[in-house]
Design a protein around this motif. Sequence first.
Motif, PDB file in Angstrom:
ATOM      1  N   LYS A 290       0.825  -1.211   0.000  1.00 18.51           N
ATOM      2  CA  LYS A 290       0.000   0.000   0.000  1.00 18.51           C
ATOM      3  C   LYS A 290       0.857   1.258   0.000  1.00 18.51           C
ATOM      4  CE  LYS A 290      -0.547   0.049   5.051  1.00 18.51           C
ATOM      5  NZ  LYS A 290      -1.509  -0.075   6.166  1.00 18.51           N
ATOM      6  N   TYR A 291       2.159   1.102   0.295  1.00 19.72           N
ATOM      7  CA  TYR A 291       3.055   2.252   0.305  1.00 19.72           C
ATOM      8  C   TYR A 291       3.734   2.384  -1.057  1.00 19.72           C
ATOM      9  CZ  TYR A 291       2.505   1.684   5.346  1.00 19.72           C
ATOM     10  OH  TYR A 291       1.983   1.538   6.604  1.00 19.72           O
ATOM     11  N   PRO A 292       3.621   3.533  -1.720  1.00 20.63           N
ATOM     12  CA  PRO A 292       4.295   3.721  -3.005  1.00 20.63           C
ATOM     13  C   PRO A 292       5.812   3.517  -2.915  1.00 20.63           C
ATOM     14  CG  PRO A 292       2.713   5.479  -2.629  1.00 20.63           C
ATOM     15  CD  PRO A 292       2.804   4.706  -1.347  1.00 20.63           C
ATOM     16  N   SER A 293       6.402   3.854  -1.761  1.00 23.54           N
ATOM     17  CA  SER A 293       7.857   3.710  -1.608  1.00 23.54           C
ATOM     18  C   SER A 293       8.290   2.263  -1.581  1.00 23.54           C
ATOM     19  CB  SER A 293       8.314   4.400  -0.317  1.00 23.54           C
ATOM     20  OG  SER A 293       7.662   3.847   0.808  1.00 23.54           O
ATOM     21  N   VAL A 294       7.362   1.323  -1.422  1.00 22.00           N
ATOM     22  CA  VAL A 294       7.662  -0.104  -1.491  1.00 22.00           C
ATOM     23  C   VAL A 294       7.231  -0.679  -2.841  1.00 22.00           C
ATOM     24  CG1 VAL A 294       7.190  -2.370  -0.499  1.00 22.00           C
ATOM     25  CG2 VAL A 294       7.484  -0.391   1.001  1.00 22.00           C
ATOM     26  N   LEU A 295       6.012  -0.350  -3.262  1.00 23.88           N
ATOM     27  CA  LEU A 295       5.450  -0.923  -4.482  1.00 23.88           C
ATOM     28  C   LEU A 295       6.247  -0.535  -5.722  1.00 23.88           C
ATOM     29  CD1 LEU A 295       3.204  -2.431  -5.992  1.00 23.88           C
ATOM     30  CD2 LEU A 295       1.889  -0.308  -5.984  1.00 23.88           C
ATOM     31  N   TRP A 501       4.311  12.024  -0.185  1.00 21.35           N
ATOM     32  CA  TRP A 501       3.371  10.912  -0.042  1.00 21.35           C
ATOM     33  C   TRP A 501       3.594  10.171   1.270  1.00 21.35           C
ATOM     34  CZ3 TRP A 501       4.328   8.738  -5.639  1.00 21.35           C
ATOM     35  CH2 TRP A 501       3.721   9.598  -6.572  1.00 21.35           C
ATOM     36  N   ARG A 502       4.861   9.972   1.623  1.00 26.56           N
ATOM     37  CA  ARG A 502       5.171   9.219   2.837  1.00 26.56           C
ATOM     38  C   ARG A 502       4.697   9.968   4.085  1.00 26.56           C
ATOM     39  NH1 ARG A 502       9.659   9.852   5.486  1.00 26.56           N
ATOM     40  NH2 ARG A 502      10.734  10.683   3.652  1.00 26.56           N
TER      41      ARG A 502
END
Length: 512
Positions: A290-295, A501-502
Amino acid sequence: MSKSGPKTIKLAVNGLPLLPQPTNLPFDPLNYPNWLKYLILLQASFLAFLATLTVAIINPAVVPLAEEFDIAHVTATYQTTVAIGTGALGPLFFTPFANVYGRRPAYLLSALIGFVSCLGSAIAKSFGVLVVARALNGFACSAALGLGVGTVVDLFYSHQRGKAMGFFTLMLTNGAHLAPIMGGYVAKAKGWRWCFWVAAILNGIILAFILLFMPETLFDRPKEDTSFDEQFTEEIVPEKSKEMSFSPYVPPPLSFRVYLQRLSFWDTHRPKTRRLHVTDFVLRPLSMLKYPSVLYPALCYGVIYGFASIEPALTLATLFTEIYHFDTVRNGLANGVTLLIGATLGELCSGPVTDAMMLQARKRALRDGKVVSPEIRLQGIWTGVVTVPVGLIMCVLRMSPLARASRIHFDANADVRNYPHDGLTIHFATTFIAPCIGMAVACFGMQIVTFFRQIFGLTLGFYSIPFGEKVGFEWSFTVFALICIISFVPIFLLMAYGERWRVASEEQEKNN
């Protein structure tokens, strides 16, 4: 801030605060002597090296393997494809297990299963049995792909992790690149089964080694130390700095008694609050998507690494046998030498570069009273994002029917086997320095990164060659290059808006 007196801030030799702050306990892995830290890093890295080596060592010998089992060449590659696919599941199981019971028992269990499954692959009497053994091998050996990152975090301070991760990623990446070189010579001299015998011997050696020389590194650090970076930048302002004392840190010595305690088969210092839940195995790691920084980094890394390393490993032995009539040795050299050179150059550069970036970022953050943004590590991705698509386009130019016809036209009587440099050139083009992107995503969930990389690699074995045969390999490689470029678009957005975003996501979670 403590009311009993000034808070002591432990400093590194460069004068900056150590992150995280070590305790004074001798069994704190941050207090291990440097020789032991690097010995543990070497073992964890070698296990990751074997994880990729045992999967890829058979690749140059898929043709004789197919002939023995009387199956198609493409079908013979499925045993590697299955091992890659199950490799996506290994970290999802072993990492939660290790986070509760310790890194050491997880390493020992995975090495033992890896040793047994390699033996099973070597003596398999049918292709079905081989596939089962390979599936088990991919699942067990891949544990080190996720555990190694946690081990680096256990042992090293934040300013040291770039080089440590660079070495770990270098070993992890080059296992698959050295494997075809080794496998090519072994298969030619002793037959394809000896590829698995060699893998079993290596797994047995490392199993015995970690039994004696890999102490536990899992440690429950006080919560205030894990968030120290943010606390320090908030408290370093002049009016509060008087409430702190600063001192260069000298770790306590490690006694032989403590070393033996840390060699237990389970973590003897595990608190009762550390429990294993069913949701820890799949749901919790995948919830990070759900986190863009992971996906976004996971998707980009899976695509780039897949087309730069996994795709040629699965397909080029078949292609070069058909196009250039290579034997197992030449397939191994074409499949491994250039990947080995490119990956080594990339990883040797990535660690020092990211360490330098983080050091400068921390200095600026402390000067301005801010917190370092983890998104800064994404800047290390540029080289791989540029070179992989360019390399794939070079493959288009080398593998097109016109290019192949022109080479034969100049020497119509020449045996095509006299052109091994063509295969080397094609493969080199796809891989130069590409694996440096591993450091760019090292700070994100490694379970997710490994999961996407392995799942994407699993699919390549099923469609890469059929797709190329249908539309032409010059067009299939062009499509692959375009996919690599498209996969980078979210990373560019993350560089620009990731911190915003984070922060917004953290605020939303606090409000909920």
